[in-house]
Write a protein that holds these residues in place. Structure first.
Motif, PDB file in Angstrom:
ATOM      1  N   THR A  54     119.618  49.012  63.142  1.00 39.22           N
ATOM      2  CA  THR A  54     120.493  49.940  62.428  1.00 39.22           C
ATOM      3  C   THR A  54     119.989  50.298  61.035  1.00 39.22           C
ATOM      4  OG1 THR A  54     121.836  48.064  61.651  1.00 39.22           O
ATOM      5  CG2 THR A  54     122.568  49.179  63.662  1.00 39.22           C
ATOM      6  N   GLU A  55     119.760  49.317  60.191  1.00 36.81           N
ATOM      7  CA  GLU A  55     119.416  49.573  58.793  1.00 36.81           C
ATOM      8  C   GLU A  55     117.910  49.722  58.617  1.00 36.81           C
ATOM      9  OE1 GLU A  55     120.017  47.609  54.339  1.00 36.81           O
ATOM     10  OE2 GLU A  55     120.615  46.501  56.124  1.00 36.81           O
ATOM     11  N   THR A  56     117.482  50.834  58.036  1.00 34.01           N
ATOM     12  CA  THR A  56     116.067  51.072  57.770  1.00 34.01           C
ATOM     13  C   THR A  56     115.748  50.706  56.329  1.00 34.01           C
ATOM     14  OG1 THR A  56     115.987  52.871  59.390  1.00 34.01           O
ATOM     15  CG2 THR A  56     114.215  52.778  57.768  1.00 34.01           C
ATOM     16  N   ILE A  57     114.704  49.902  56.145  1.00 33.71           N
ATOM     17  CA  ILE A  57     114.282  49.476  54.816  1.00 33.71           C
ATOM     18  C   ILE A  57     112.778  49.654  54.693  1.00 33.71           C
ATOM     19  CG2 ILE A  57     116.149  47.775  54.606  1.00 33.71           C
ATOM     20  CD1 ILE A  57     114.026  45.616  55.211  1.00 33.71           C
ATOM     21  N   GLU A  58     112.269  49.454  53.484  1.00 36.14           N
ATOM     22  CA  GLU A  58     110.830  49.480  53.262  1.00 36.14           C
ATOM     23  C   GLU A  58     110.341  48.061  53.024  1.00 36.14           C
ATOM     24  OE1 GLU A  58     110.659  52.269  49.949  1.00 36.14           O
ATOM     25  OE2 GLU A  58     109.741  53.736  51.291  1.00 36.14           O
ATOM     26  N   GLY A  59     109.199  47.743  53.594  1.00 37.07           N
ATOM     27  CA  GLY A  59     108.617  46.424  53.417  1.00 37.07           C
ATOM     28  C   GLY A  59     107.129  46.516  53.148  1.00 37.07           C
ATOM     29  N   MET A  60     106.620  45.538  52.444  1.00 34.23           N
ATOM     30  CA  MET A  60     105.192  45.489  52.111  1.00 34.23           C
ATOM     31  C   MET A  60     104.594  44.208  52.687  1.00 34.23           C
ATOM     32  SD  MET A  60     103.357  45.743  48.373  1.00 34.23           S
ATOM     33  CE  MET A  60     103.468  47.535  48.333  1.00 34.23           C
ATOM     34  N   CYS A  61     103.590  44.359  53.509  1.00 34.39           N
ATOM     35  CA  CYS A  61     102.954  43.207  54.145  1.00 34.39           C
ATOM     36  C   CYS A  61     102.145  42.403  53.130  1.00 34.39           C
ATOM     37  CB  CYS A  61     102.058  43.700  55.274  1.00 34.39           C
ATOM     38  SG  CYS A  61     100.925  42.463  55.907  1.00 34.39           S
ATOM     39  N   ASN A  62     102.324  41.085  53.138  1.00 34.10           N
ATOM     40  CA  ASN A  62     101.490  40.220  52.303  1.00 34.10           C
ATOM     41  C   ASN A  62     100.501  39.420  53.158  1.00 34.10           C
ATOM     42  OD1 ASN A  62     103.458  38.532  53.480  1.00 34.10           O
ATOM     43  ND2 ASN A  62     103.303  37.046  51.826  1.00 34.10           N
ATOM     44  N   ASP A  63     100.440  39.774  54.439  1.00 37.31           N
ATOM     45  CA  ASP A  63      99.703  38.980  55.427  1.00 37.31           C
ATOM     46  C   ASP A  63      98.583  39.833  56.033  1.00 37.31           C
ATOM     47  OD1 ASP A  63      98.907  37.240  57.383  1.00 37.31           O
ATOM     48  OD2 ASP A  63     100.785  37.287  58.505  1.00 37.31           O
ATOM     49  N   PHE A  64      97.482  39.971  55.320  1.00 41.06           N
ATOM     50  CA  PHE A  64      96.373  40.833  55.734  1.00 41.06           C
ATOM     51  C   PHE A  64      95.725  40.358  57.030  1.00 41.06           C
ATOM     52  CE2 PHE A  64      91.857  42.087  55.615  1.00 41.06           C
ATOM     53  CZ  PHE A  64      91.973  43.456  55.432  1.00 41.06           C
ATOM     54  N   ASP A  65      95.780  39.064  57.311  1.00 45.01           N
ATOM     55  CA  ASP A  65      95.051  38.490  58.435  1.00 45.01           C
ATOM     56  C   ASP A  65      95.773  38.620  59.776  1.00 45.01           C
ATOM     57  OD1 ASP A  65      92.969  37.669  56.731  1.00 45.01           O
ATOM     58  OD2 ASP A  65      94.088  35.876  56.172  1.00 45.01           O
ATOM     59  N   THR A  66      97.004  39.153  59.780  1.00 45.98           N
ATOM     60  CA  THR A  66      97.754  39.336  61.016  1.00 45.98           C
ATOM     61  C   THR A  66      97.990  40.825  61.245  1.00 45.98           C
ATOM     62  OG1 THR A  66      98.892  37.220  60.701  1.00 45.98           O
ATOM     63  CG2 THR A  66      99.869  38.755  62.267  1.00 45.98           C
ATOM     64  N   SER A  67      97.643  41.301  62.430  1.00 43.17           N
ATOM     65  CA  SER A  67      97.787  42.723  62.745  1.00 43.17           C
ATOM     66  C   SER A  67      98.996  42.959  63.649  1.00 43.17           C
ATOM     67  CB  SER A  67      96.533  43.250  63.453  1.00 43.17           C
ATOM     68  OG  SER A  67      95.407  43.149  62.615  1.00 43.17           O
ATOM     69  N   ILE A  68      99.726  44.048  63.373  1.00 41.99           N
ATOM     70  CA  ILE A  68     100.806  44.489  64.253  1.00 41.99           C
ATOM     71  C   ILE A  68     100.694  46.007  64.404  1.00 41.99           C
ATOM     72  CG2 ILE A  68     102.359  42.600  63.629  1.00 41.99           C
ATOM     73  CD1 ILE A  68     103.914  44.565  61.877  1.00 41.99           C
ATOM     74  N   SER A  69     101.424  46.574  65.353  1.00 45.94           N
ATOM     75  CA  SER A  69     101.387  48.009  65.574  1.00 45.94           C
ATOM     76  C   SER A  69     102.805  48.574  65.566  1.00 45.94           C
ATOM     77  CB  SER A  69     100.705  48.329  66.908  1.00 45.94           C
ATOM     78  OG  SER A  69     101.349  47.646  67.976  1.00 45.94           O
ATOM     79  N   ILE A  70     102.911  49.878  65.434  1.00 46.91           N
ATOM     80  CA  ILE A  70     104.217  50.534  65.398  1.00 46.91           C
ATOM     81  C   ILE A  70     104.972  50.255  66.693  1.00 46.91           C
ATOM     82  CG2 ILE A  70     105.374  52.786  65.340  1.00 46.91           C
ATOM     83  CD1 ILE A  70     103.069  53.753  63.554  1.00 46.91           C
ATOM     84  N   GLY A  71     106.248  49.903  66.545  1.00 50.49           N
ATOM     85  CA  GLY A  71     107.076  49.544  67.680  1.00 50.49           C
ATOM     86  C   GLY A  71     107.187  48.046  67.906  1.00 50.49           C
ATOM     87  N   HIS A  72     106.368  47.275  67.198  1.00 50.57           N
ATOM     88  CA  HIS A  72     106.399  45.814  67.314  1.00 50.57           C
ATOM     89  C   HIS A  72     107.724  45.283  66.781  1.00 50.57           C
ATOM     90  CE1 HIS A  72     104.775  41.728  67.443  1.00 50.57           C
ATOM     91  NE2 HIS A  72     105.214  41.544  66.215  1.00 50.57           N
ATOM     92  N   THR A  73     108.349  44.385  67.508  1.00 55.40           N
ATOM     93  CA  THR A  73     109.611  43.770  67.078  1.00 55.40           C
ATOM     94  C   THR A  73     109.452  42.253  67.012  1.00 55.40           C
ATOM     95  OG1 THR A  73     110.458  43.616  69.349  1.00 55.40           O
ATOM     96  CG2 THR A  73     110.999  45.613  68.101  1.00 55.40           C
ATOM     97  N   TRP A  74     110.227  41.629  66.141  1.00 57.28           N
ATOM     98  CA  TRP A  74     110.180  40.184  65.998  1.00 57.28           C
ATOM     99  C   TRP A  74     111.440  39.675  65.314  1.00 57.28           C
ATOM    100  CZ3 TRP A  74     107.640  43.645  62.950  1.00 57.28           C
ATOM    101  CH2 TRP A  74     107.750  43.526  61.555  1.00 57.28           C
TER     102      TRP A  74
END
Length: 204
Positions: A54-74
């Motif tokens: 529901t709620e859309t926010i902005e986030g900044m990754c601090n984890d350069f060594d882990t890759s994810i793609s658009i649509g990834h959920t966790w």
């Protein structure tokens, strides 16, 4: 009598925990890379994330060594400076509070930064946490040197930034977000109130 006291203690714990501690079992989805820019071969800057669908926010990754793609959920927990000081299971807990404080100070600079500067701030944050080789331009280097100068090792980012940690830790990247999402925190707070009301009714 003992059962009543125990129930009251649990409800009070829920109330206090919900108001001050991490928000657990939050579902996160990466919606897109937002206005981020390519740095060191990756998108740097603020991403678009969605909480609980529901709620859309902005986030900044601090984890350069882990890759994810658009649509990834966790699933993730949301942690404050105080939570991390008290031993919250953040992804880089072994590195201590200092790195999160340095990142918190950098995150506090985003509000007055251009999109290009936001990307450079992100690169500096990657450099703080990553063991990989991070390519930094002069602006990112300046941010990194300032953050790691020792002046910001105890920067209290409560109310400014929160750490969005995947659960389990291997499930995704760790992200930094703007404080704690209010709806999720309010839900836990109200769950504590409901517990207190239930105890009061049983006593009557």
């Amino acid at each position: 009598m003992r059962k009543t006291f125990f129930g009251g203690a649990v409800a009070l714990f829920l109330l206090m925990f919900g108001a001050t501690q991490a928000v657990y079992a939050v579902t996160i989805e990466l919606l897109g890379v937002g206005d981020s820019q390519v740095r060191s071969g990756a998108y740097a800057g603020l991403y678009d994330l969605q909480i609980n669908g529901t709620e859309t926010i902005e986030g900044m990754c601090n984890d350069f060594d882990t890759s994810i793609s658009i649509g990834h959920t966790w699933e993730a927990g949301v942690y404050t400076y105080t939570d991390i000081q008290n031993g919250a299971p953040v992804k880089f807990a072994a590195d201590g509070i200092e790195k999160y404080s340095q990142a918190g100070w950098l995150f506090s600079q985003l509000s007055t930064a251009t999109l290009s500067q936001q990307a450079d701030i992100n690169v500096a944050i990657w450099k703080i946490f990553s063991s990989s080789t991070i390519t930094m331009n002069t602006v990112a280097t300046a941010y990194y040197n300032d953050a790691t100068s020792g002046l910001h090792d105890n920067f209290n980012f409560d109310g400014i930034m929160a750490v969005l940690t995947p659960n389990p830790l291997s499930a995704s990247q760790e992200n930094l977000i703007n404080a704690v999402p209010v709806p999720a925190a309010a839900w836990l707070f109200s769950s504590g109130l409901i517990g207190l009301v239930g105890v009061a009714r049983r006593r009557k």
